[in-house]
Design a protein around this motif. Structure first.
Motif, PDB file in Angstrom:
ATOM      1  N   GLU A  19      19.964  34.561  33.834  1.00 34.54           N
ATOM      2  CA  GLU A  19      20.973  35.615  33.986  1.00 34.54           C
ATOM      3  C   GLU A  19      22.252  35.061  34.615  1.00 34.54           C
ATOM      4  O   GLU A  19      23.357  35.369  34.176  1.00 34.54           O
ATOM      5  CB  GLU A  19      20.427  36.769  34.836  1.00 34.54           C
ATOM      6  CG  GLU A  19      19.317  37.550  34.169  1.00 34.54           C
ATOM      7  CD  GLU A  19      17.956  36.843  34.218  1.00 34.54           C
ATOM      8  OE1 GLU A  19      17.768  35.942  35.068  1.00 34.54           O
ATOM      9  OE2 GLU A  19      17.097  37.170  33.384  1.00 34.54           O
ATOM     10  N   LYS A  20      22.102  34.236  35.644  1.00 32.49           N
ATOM     11  CA  LYS A  20      23.271  33.653  36.313  1.00 32.49           C
ATOM     12  C   LYS A  20      23.991  32.690  35.372  1.00 32.49           C
ATOM     13  O   LYS A  20      25.228  32.681  35.318  1.00 32.49           O
ATOM     14  CB  LYS A  20      22.841  32.925  37.598  1.00 32.49           C
ATOM     15  CG  LYS A  20      23.990  32.553  38.485  1.00 32.49           C
ATOM     16  CD  LYS A  20      24.683  33.798  38.989  1.00 32.49           C
ATOM     17  CE  LYS A  20      25.749  33.424  39.996  1.00 32.49           C
ATOM     18  NZ  LYS A  20      26.545  34.602  40.374  1.00 32.49           N
ATOM     19  N   ALA A  21      23.249  31.896  34.635  1.00 33.15           N
ATOM     20  CA  ALA A  21      23.853  30.971  33.676  1.00 33.15           C
ATOM     21  C   ALA A  21      24.615  31.749  32.605  1.00 33.15           C
ATOM     22  O   ALA A  21      25.722  31.368  32.217  1.00 33.15           O
ATOM     23  CB  ALA A  21      22.776  30.095  33.036  1.00 33.15           C
ATOM     24  N   SER A  22      24.062  32.871  32.160  1.00 28.50           N
ATOM     25  CA  SER A  22      24.730  33.709  31.172  1.00 28.50           C
ATOM     26  C   SER A  22      26.022  34.288  31.736  1.00 28.50           C
ATOM     27  O   SER A  22      27.042  34.353  31.041  1.00 28.50           O
ATOM     28  CB  SER A  22      23.800  34.833  30.709  1.00 28.50           C
ATOM     29  OG  SER A  22      24.428  35.606  29.716  1.00 28.50           O
ATOM     30  N   GLU A  23      26.015  34.710  33.000  1.00 27.60           N
ATOM     31  CA  GLU A  23      27.224  35.217  33.655  1.00 27.60           C
ATOM     32  C   GLU A  23      28.302  34.143  33.711  1.00 27.60           C
ATOM     33  O   GLU A  23      29.484  34.421  33.477  1.00 27.60           O
ATOM     34  CB  GLU A  23      26.909  35.678  35.079  1.00 27.60           C
ATOM     35  CG  GLU A  23      26.156  36.970  35.181  1.00 27.60           C
ATOM     36  CD  GLU A  23      25.841  37.323  36.630  1.00 27.60           C
ATOM     37  OE1 GLU A  23      26.662  37.004  37.517  1.00 27.60           O
ATOM     38  OE2 GLU A  23      24.784  37.926  36.867  1.00 27.60           O
ATOM     39  N   ILE A  24      27.910  32.924  34.017  1.00 22.55           N
ATOM     40  CA  ILE A  24      28.868  31.814  34.102  1.00 22.55           C
ATOM     41  C   ILE A  24      29.462  31.525  32.724  1.00 22.55           C
ATOM     42  O   ILE A  24      30.671  31.319  32.594  1.00 22.55           O
ATOM     43  CB  ILE A  24      28.192  30.563  34.705  1.00 22.55           C
ATOM     44  CG1 ILE A  24      27.878  30.821  36.177  1.00 22.55           C
ATOM     45  CG2 ILE A  24      29.062  29.330  34.526  1.00 22.55           C
ATOM     46  CD1 ILE A  24      26.978  29.802  36.819  1.00 22.55           C
ATOM     47  N   THR A  29      34.005  31.822  28.904  1.00 20.61           N
ATOM     48  CA  THR A  29      34.609  32.243  27.636  1.00 20.61           C
ATOM     49  C   THR A  29      35.690  33.305  27.861  1.00 20.61           C
ATOM     50  O   THR A  29      36.696  33.315  27.150  1.00 20.61           O
ATOM     51  CB  THR A  29      33.551  32.754  26.642  1.00 20.61           C
ATOM     52  OG1 THR A  29      32.799  33.813  27.236  1.00 20.61           O
ATOM     53  CG2 THR A  29      32.614  31.634  26.226  1.00 20.61           C
ATOM     54  N   ASP A  30      35.505  34.181  28.850  1.00 17.72           N
ATOM     55  CA  ASP A  30      36.540  35.173  29.169  1.00 17.72           C
ATOM     56  C   ASP A  30      37.840  34.501  29.587  1.00 17.72           C
ATOM     57  O   ASP A  30      38.925  34.961  29.223  1.00 17.72           O
ATOM     58  CB  ASP A  30      36.073  36.120  30.272  1.00 17.72           C
ATOM     59  CG  ASP A  30      35.027  37.126  29.811  1.00 17.72           C
ATOM     60  OD1 ASP A  30      34.794  37.236  28.587  1.00 17.72           O
ATOM     61  OD2 ASP A  30      34.438  37.790  30.688  1.00 17.72           O
ATOM     62  N   GLN A  31      37.757  33.423  30.338  1.00 15.22           N
ATOM     63  CA  GLN A  31      38.957  32.715  30.773  1.00 15.22           C
ATOM     64  C   GLN A  31      39.659  32.022  29.612  1.00 15.22           C
ATOM     65  O   GLN A  31      40.889  31.988  29.549  1.00 15.22           O
ATOM     66  CB  GLN A  31      38.621  31.700  31.878  1.00 15.22           C
ATOM     67  CG  GLN A  31      38.219  32.350  33.181  1.00 15.22           C
ATOM     68  CD  GLN A  31      39.280  33.325  33.678  1.00 15.22           C
ATOM     69  OE1 GLN A  31      40.450  32.987  33.783  1.00 15.22           O
ATOM     70  NE2 GLN A  31      38.865  34.547  33.954  1.00 15.22           N
ATOM     71  N   ILE A  32      38.906  31.476  28.680  1.00 13.66           N
ATOM     72  CA  ILE A  32      39.508  30.863  27.496  1.00 13.66           C
ATOM     73  C   ILE A  32      40.206  31.939  26.665  1.00 13.66           C
ATOM     74  O   ILE A  32      41.329  31.746  26.195  1.00 13.66           O
ATOM     75  CB  ILE A  32      38.462  30.105  26.656  1.00 13.66           C
ATOM     76  CG1 ILE A  32      37.966  28.878  27.440  1.00 13.66           C
ATOM     77  CG2 ILE A  32      39.033  29.675  25.312  1.00 13.66           C
ATOM     78  CD1 ILE A  32      36.828  28.139  26.782  1.00 13.66           C
ATOM     79  N   LEU A  33      39.568  33.104  26.507  1.00 12.69           N
ATOM     80  CA  LEU A  33      40.175  34.212  25.776  1.00 12.69           C
ATOM     81  C   LEU A  33      41.439  34.707  26.464  1.00 12.69           C
ATOM     82  O   LEU A  33      42.444  34.990  25.800  1.00 12.69           O
ATOM     83  CB  LEU A  33      39.181  35.365  25.632  1.00 12.69           C
ATOM     84  CG  LEU A  33      38.009  35.135  24.686  1.00 12.69           C
ATOM     85  CD1 LEU A  33      36.995  36.256  24.816  1.00 12.69           C
ATOM     86  CD2 LEU A  33      38.495  35.029  23.272  1.00 12.69           C
ATOM     87  N   ALA A  34      41.421  34.821  27.779  1.00 13.01           N
ATOM     88  CA  ALA A  34      42.594  35.290  28.521  1.00 13.01           C
ATOM     89  C   ALA A  34      43.755  34.310  28.367  1.00 13.01           C
ATOM     90  O   ALA A  34      44.904  34.720  28.183  1.00 13.01           O
ATOM     91  CB  ALA A  34      42.250  35.478  29.998  1.00 13.01           C
ATOM     92  N   ALA A  35      43.461  33.012  28.429  1.00 14.60           N
ATOM     93  CA  ALA A  35      44.510  32.003  28.249  1.00 14.60           C
ATOM     94  C   ALA A  35      45.081  32.088  26.838  1.00 14.60           C
ATOM     95  O   ALA A  35      46.299  32.019  26.648  1.00 14.60           O
ATOM     96  CB  ALA A  35      43.959  30.609  28.524  1.00 14.60           C
ATOM     97  N   ALA A  36      44.225  32.278  25.853  1.00  9.49           N
ATOM     98  CA  ALA A  36      44.685  32.391  24.468  1.00  9.49           C
ATOM     99  C   ALA A  36      45.566  33.629  24.294  1.00  9.49           C
ATOM    100  O   ALA A  36      46.584  33.580  23.601  1.00  9.49           O
ATOM    101  CB  ALA A  36      43.492  32.443  23.514  1.00  9.49           C
ATOM    102  N   ASP A  41      47.194  26.981  25.784  1.00 11.66           N
ATOM    103  CA  ASP A  41      46.090  26.138  25.338  1.00 11.66           C
ATOM    104  C   ASP A  41      45.109  25.950  26.489  1.00 11.66           C
ATOM    105  O   ASP A  41      45.482  26.053  27.656  1.00 11.66           O
ATOM    106  CB  ASP A  41      46.592  24.755  24.914  1.00 11.66           C
ATOM    107  CG  ASP A  41      47.479  24.812  23.679  1.00 11.66           C
ATOM    108  OD1 ASP A  41      47.568  25.876  23.054  1.00 11.66           O
ATOM    109  OD2 ASP A  41      48.083  23.773  23.365  1.00 11.66           O
ATOM    110  N   THR A  42      43.860  25.683  26.162  1.00  9.20           N
ATOM    111  CA  THR A  42      42.852  25.349  27.163  1.00  9.20           C
ATOM    112  C   THR A  42      42.297  23.983  26.804  1.00  9.20           C
ATOM    113  O   THR A  42      41.743  23.793  25.726  1.00  9.20           O
ATOM    114  CB  THR A  42      41.711  26.380  27.191  1.00  9.20           C
ATOM    115  OG1 THR A  42      42.257  27.669  27.472  1.00  9.20           O
ATOM    116  CG2 THR A  42      40.676  26.029  28.245  1.00  9.20           C
TER     117      THR A  42
END
Length: 92
Positions: A19-24, A29-36, A41-42
């Motif tokens: 569960e913790k690994a899934s949260e990470i 991926t949320d941070q890559i999407l936000a940067a996009a 670029d990331t």
């Protein structure tokens, strides 16, 4: 590999719960999407770069009818593999 399998592999390697690994992974991926979304670029050194690519408007054809259509301009994501990633794919 799907997200649950990736989370299980990360959990096994790090000693975290699945569960913790899934949260990470979700946070990553949320941070890559936000940067996009901001048009940034990331770059992950040795892994690769996610970047935004623009596509110009162009003419196309409907594959069923052959009728000409206008395809609107759009943005898409691109990925360029880093050196370490490319080296991992080379045959020995």
């Amino acid at each position: 590999m799907r997200k649950p399998e990736l989370a299980a592999a990360v959990a096994e390697r790090t000693g975290l719960s699945r569960e913790k690994a899934s949260e990470i992974i979700t946070a990553f991926t949320d941070q890559i999407l936000a940067a996009a979304a901001r048009g940034e670029d990331t770059t992950l050194m040795g892994f690769g770069t996610f970047n935004i690519r623009s596509r110009e408007a162009r003419d196309g054809r409907n594959p069923q009818t052959g009728e000409p259509i206008r395809i609107q301009a759009s943005k898409t994501v691109g990925f360029k593999a880093g050196k370490a990633f490319k080296d991992a794919l080379r045959p020995d």
